[in-house]
Design an enzyme around this catalytic site. Structure first.
Site, mmCIF file in Angstrom:
data_model
loop_
_atom_site.group_PDB
_atom_site.id
_atom_site.type_symbol
_atom_site.label_atom_id
_atom_site.label_comp_id
_atom_site.label_asym_id
_atom_site.label_seq_id
_atom_site.Cartn_x
_atom_site.Cartn_y
_atom_site.Cartn_z
ATOM 1 N N LEU A 44 6.189 7.262 -46.673
ATOM 2 C CA LEU A 44 5.478 8.496 -46.320
ATOM 3 C C LEU A 44 5.556 9.548 -47.421
ATOM 4 C CD1 LEU A 44 6.326 8.998 -42.537
ATOM 5 C CD2 LEU A 44 4.160 8.278 -43.532
ATOM 6 N N SER A 76 6.399 14.849 -30.064
ATOM 7 C CA SER A 76 7.638 14.623 -29.316
ATOM 8 C C SER A 76 7.953 15.737 -28.318
ATOM 9 C CB SER A 76 8.789 14.545 -30.329
ATOM 10 O OG SER A 76 10.025 14.671 -29.676
ATOM 11 N N GLU A 134 10.737 16.816 -27.913
ATOM 12 C CA GLU A 134 11.734 17.632 -28.592
ATOM 13 C C GLU A 134 11.104 18.955 -29.066
ATOM 14 O OE1 GLU A 134 14.937 16.808 -28.788
ATOM 15 O OE2 GLU A 134 15.640 18.300 -30.226
ATOM 16 N N TYR A 171 14.152 18.527 -37.003
ATOM 17 C CA TYR A 171 13.230 17.455 -36.590
ATOM 18 C C TYR A 171 12.104 18.029 -35.741
ATOM 19 C CZ TYR A 171 11.513 13.602 -33.647
ATOM 20 O OH TYR A 171 10.715 12.720 -32.952
ATOM 21 N N ARG A 191 15.900 -0.136 -28.948
ATOM 22 C CA ARG A 191 16.199 1.242 -29.336
ATOM 23 C C ARG A 191 17.227 1.243 -30.464
ATOM 24 N NH1 ARG A 191 14.575 6.389 -29.945
ATOM 25 N NH2 ARG A 191 15.077 7.717 -28.172
HETATM 26 P P1 NAP Z 1 12.409 4.545 -34.959
HETATM 27 O O1 NAP Z 1 12.821 3.327 -34.197
HETATM 28 O O2 NAP Z 1 13.452 5.408 -35.576
HETATM 29 O O3 NAP Z 1 11.393 4.050 -36.114
HETATM 30 C C1 NAP Z 1 11.019 4.903 -37.160
HETATM 31 C C2 NAP Z 1 10.112 4.116 -38.107
HETATM 32 O O4 NAP Z 1 9.729 4.964 -39.194
HETATM 33 C C3 NAP Z 1 10.783 2.884 -38.732
HETATM 34 O O5 NAP Z 1 9.828 1.859 -38.845
HETATM 35 C C4 NAP Z 1 11.168 3.407 -40.110
HETATM 36 O O6 NAP Z 1 11.315 2.405 -41.090
HETATM 37 C C5 NAP Z 1 9.970 4.277 -40.408
HETATM 38 N N1 NAP Z 1 10.210 5.249 -41.473
HETATM 39 C C6 NAP Z 1 11.207 6.169 -41.547
HETATM 40 N N2 NAP Z 1 11.111 6.866 -42.675
HETATM 41 C C7 NAP Z 1 10.028 6.381 -43.341
HETATM 42 C C8 NAP Z 1 9.437 6.694 -44.579
HETATM 43 N N3 NAP Z 1 9.929 7.631 -45.405
HETATM 44 N N4 NAP Z 1 8.324 6.005 -44.971
HETATM 45 C C9 NAP Z 1 7.819 5.028 -44.165
HETATM 46 N N5 NAP Z 1 8.367 4.668 -42.985
HETATM 47 C C10 NAP Z 1 9.457 5.349 -42.588
HETATM 48 O O7 NAP Z 1 11.497 5.483 -34.052
HETATM 49 P P2 NAP Z 1 10.774 5.164 -32.640
HETATM 50 O O8 NAP Z 1 11.750 5.421 -31.554
HETATM 51 O O9 NAP Z 1 10.068 3.883 -32.743
HETATM 52 O O10 NAP Z 1 9.735 6.372 -32.595
HETATM 53 C C11 NAP Z 1 8.448 6.250 -33.189
HETATM 54 C C12 NAP Z 1 7.899 7.635 -33.471
HETATM 55 O O11 NAP Z 1 7.782 8.371 -32.254
HETATM 56 C C13 NAP Z 1 8.727 8.502 -34.386
HETATM 57 O O12 NAP Z 1 7.839 9.308 -35.142
HETATM 58 C C14 NAP Z 1 9.524 9.383 -33.440
HETATM 59 O O13 NAP Z 1 9.888 10.578 -34.088
HETATM 60 C C15 NAP Z 1 8.525 9.583 -32.339
HETATM 61 N N6 NAP Z 1 9.057 9.812 -30.995
HETATM 62 C C16 NAP Z 1 9.956 8.947 -30.478
HETATM 63 C C17 NAP Z 1 10.400 9.108 -29.171
HETATM 64 C C18 NAP Z 1 11.409 8.162 -28.564
HETATM 65 O O14 NAP Z 1 12.003 8.527 -27.551
HETATM 66 N N7 NAP Z 1 11.567 6.961 -29.099
HETATM 67 C C19 NAP Z 1 9.910 10.177 -28.403
HETATM 68 C C20 NAP Z 1 8.960 11.028 -28.968
HETATM 69 C C21 NAP Z 1 8.525 10.832 -30.263
HETATM 70 P P3 NAP Z 1 12.715 1.597 -41.287
HETATM 71 O O15 NAP Z 1 12.713 0.526 -40.212
HETATM 72 O O16 NAP Z 1 12.598 1.069 -42.651
HETATM 73 O O17 NAP Z 1 13.805 2.597 -41.085
HETATM 74 N N1 GDD Z 2 22.552 10.308 -30.497
HETATM 75 C C1 GDD Z 2 23.550 10.749 -29.718
HETATM 76 N N2 GDD Z 2 24.810 10.276 -29.942
HETATM 77 N N3 GDD Z 2 23.283 11.653 -28.759
HETATM 78 C C2 GDD Z 2 24.308 12.054 -27.970
HETATM 79 C C3 GDD Z 2 25.612 11.580 -28.136
HETATM 80 C C4 GDD Z 2 25.881 10.663 -29.183
HETATM 81 O O1 GDD Z 2 27.002 10.217 -29.401
HETATM 82 N N4 GDD Z 2 26.391 12.155 -27.191
HETATM 83 C C5 GDD Z 2 25.607 12.952 -26.468
HETATM 84 N N5 GDD Z 2 24.347 12.903 -26.938
HETATM 85 C C6 GDD Z 2 23.211 13.690 -26.415
HETATM 86 C C7 GDD Z 2 22.443 14.472 -27.482
HETATM 87 O O2 GDD Z 2 23.155 15.687 -27.797
HETATM 88 C C8 GDD Z 2 21.121 14.708 -26.758
HETATM 89 O O3 GDD Z 2 21.211 15.827 -25.925
HETATM 90 C C9 GDD Z 2 20.963 13.462 -25.889
HETATM 91 O O4 GDD Z 2 22.239 12.803 -25.879
HETATM 92 C C10 GDD Z 2 19.915 12.488 -26.396
HETATM 93 O O5 GDD Z 2 20.167 12.238 -27.762
HETATM 94 P P1 GDD Z 2 19.391 11.068 -28.554
HETATM 95 O O6 GDD Z 2 19.508 9.793 -27.818
HETATM 96 O O7 GDD Z 2 19.840 11.119 -29.968
HETATM 97 O O8 GDD Z 2 17.843 11.496 -28.407
HETATM 98 P P2 GDD Z 2 17.118 12.901 -28.631
HETATM 99 O O9 GDD Z 2 16.683 13.382 -27.286
HETATM 100 O O10 GDD Z 2 17.903 13.820 -29.472
HETATM 101 O O11 GDD Z 2 15.852 12.475 -29.497
HETATM 102 C C11 GDD Z 2 15.066 11.339 -29.133
HETATM 103 O O12 GDD Z 2 14.043 11.729 -28.248
HETATM 104 C C12 GDD Z 2 13.060 12.624 -28.809
HETATM 105 C C13 GDD Z 2 12.050 12.934 -27.703
HETATM 106 O O13 GDD Z 2 12.506 13.987 -26.913
HETATM 107 C C14 GDD Z 2 14.522 10.718 -30.419
HETATM 108 O O14 GDD Z 2 13.915 9.475 -30.104
HETATM 109 C C15 GDD Z 2 13.471 11.597 -31.059
HETATM 110 O O15 GDD Z 2 12.853 10.897 -32.153
HETATM 111 C C16 GDD Z 2 12.408 11.926 -30.006
HETATM 112 O O16 GDD Z 2 11.397 12.748 -30.538
#
Ligand code: NAP
Ligand code: GDD
Length: 350
Positions: free
Chosen positions: A65, A131, A133, A154, A189
């Protein structure tokens, strides 16, 4: 006509499920991958095919990116009908350590892609992985009209990208959608997000590889859903007649503590015997409560998730048990006894 899709973030959790979905709909799928000294394609290895094979529908391309030239080049050569932009520095806690990098990749990376599309003149549809977030400490339930109050580098980066998408939609008539997705989890995940950290921790505890699980804030509440159902919503957004923004979430909120209770109880353990608090996992600013109001998506996209919180916990614990070699009782399957606990038997009684 076979549709062509380009997925950034194809190696991530969502990218892998979306690829499966699009292949099942007969798409030709192109994915952006990063060069790495070790293989980073674990999540898509089961669907990847040798590009020399006749009839292959999945192709991977190196890029990043932060490299606008290569993004332009790929869009120009692939000429995708749909672009799903999922790549990002996606870890909220890490974004406090690397705010500048997060801005460059998660925010400006989106602009690089949008500009590449605009300059190419190619007609394509664009999905932006926005997101929940972004809502930060805005009062719940959160929907498309809720004000963003981001509380992490983020989230700030995602808010910037969200508005760039809207600007390109309005300014250049680009078919561009923001999917504002609430947390969604799965056996794929990333291991450092809290749900997977917990389910993986349980499997390690039961196989004597770990005796404590260190976590941060247990009071935060999230609206956790099942990732394969969320990628369907992404696809649906790009099949509409006009582009729009949609909130996607279950409408059910639970604390990290509740996730712990549910997951440990499923294998007949008490989480309080294993979990310790480590300050390093706290964030300078926290998002305390997320709860989705996805009325619009349910009505207009007919998006209907089926997996609830309790189902999700079971799916994830089962998968990590299986990965650790702890299989359910059945013919020819292994039965593990660890610390006097036979997980398979416990599970049969639940
Ligand atoms: P993820 O598992 O962390 O995957 C992130 C992807 O982005 C991986 O394929 C990673 O490649 C790639 N990437 C990171 N940095 C890059 C760079 N500089 N250039 C090209 N590719 C890069 O995330 P996900 O959970 O699938 O989420 C997908 C998207 O939705 C993200 O944008 C996240 O912020 C957003 N989102 C996620 C959630 C959630 O709960 N999962 C909720 C809301 C929004 P590598 O495999 O090489 O690291
Ligand atoms: N990661 C992590 N690790 N989180 C923890 C821990 C720990 O050891 N202990 C407590 N938490 C709490 C975090 O402080 C947060 O409040 C919650 O668990 C969820 O944390 P994550 O699972 O890291 O997810 P997130 O909500 O911060 O972010 C994810 O969801 C977003 C959508 O709302 C990510 O997938 C983001 O990419 C995504 O946008």
């Amino acid at each position: 006509m076979t549709k062509v899709a380009l997925i950034t973030g194809i190696t991530g959790q969502d990218g892998s499920y979306l690829t499966e979905l699009l292949l099942s709909k007969d798409y030709e799928v192109h994915g952006l991958i990063r060069r790495s000294s070790t293989f980073n394609t674990d999540r898509i290895d089961h669907i990847y095919e040798d590009p020399h094979k006749i009839g292959t529908q999945i192709f991977l391309h190196y890029g990043d990116l932060n490299d606008g030239g290569q993004l332009s080049n790929l869009i120009y050569n692939i000429k995708p009908d749909e672009i799903y932009h999922l790549a990002a520095q996606s870890h909220v806690r890490v974004s406090f350590d690397m705010p500048e990098y997060t801005g460059d990749i998660t925010a400006i990376g989106t602009t690089r892609l949008l500009e590449a599309i605009r300059r190419s003149g190619i007609k394509t549809k664009f999905y932006q992985a926005s997101s929940s977030e972004m809502f930060g400490d805005a009062p719940p339930p959160q929907n498309e009209n809720t004000l963003f109050k981001p509380r992490s580098p983020y989230a700030c980066a995602k808010v910037y990208a969200y508005w760039m998408v809207r600007n390109y939609r309005e300014g250049y008539n680009l078919f561009a959608c923001n999917g504002i997705l609430f947390n969604h989890e799965s056996p794929r995940r990333g291991e450092t997000f809290v749900t997977r950290k917990i389910t993986r921790g349980i499997a390690k505890i039961l196989t004597n590889k770990q005796d404590k699980l260190y976590l941060g804030n247990l009071e935060a509440k999230r609206d956790w859903g099942y990732a394969p159902e969320y990628v369907e919503a992404m696809y649906l957004m790009l099949q509409q007649d006009s582009p729009d923004d949609y909130v996607i979430g279950l409408g059910e909120t639970h604390s990290v503590k509740e996730f712990l209770e549910e997951a440990f109880a499923y294998v007949n353990l008490d989480w309080k015997d294993y979990v310790k608090i480590d300050e390093r996992y706290f964030r300078p600013t926290e998002v305390e409560l997320l709860l989705a109001d996805s009325t619009k998506a349910r009505k207009e996209l007919k998006w209907q998730p089926k997996v609830n919180f309790k189902d999700l916990v079971k799916i994830m614990v089962d998968a990590d048990m299986e990965l650790a070699g702890l299989l359910p009782i059945g013919e020819g399957q292994k039965i593990f006894k660890t610390k006097g606990i036979d997980w398979t038997e416990n599970r049969m009684t639940k």
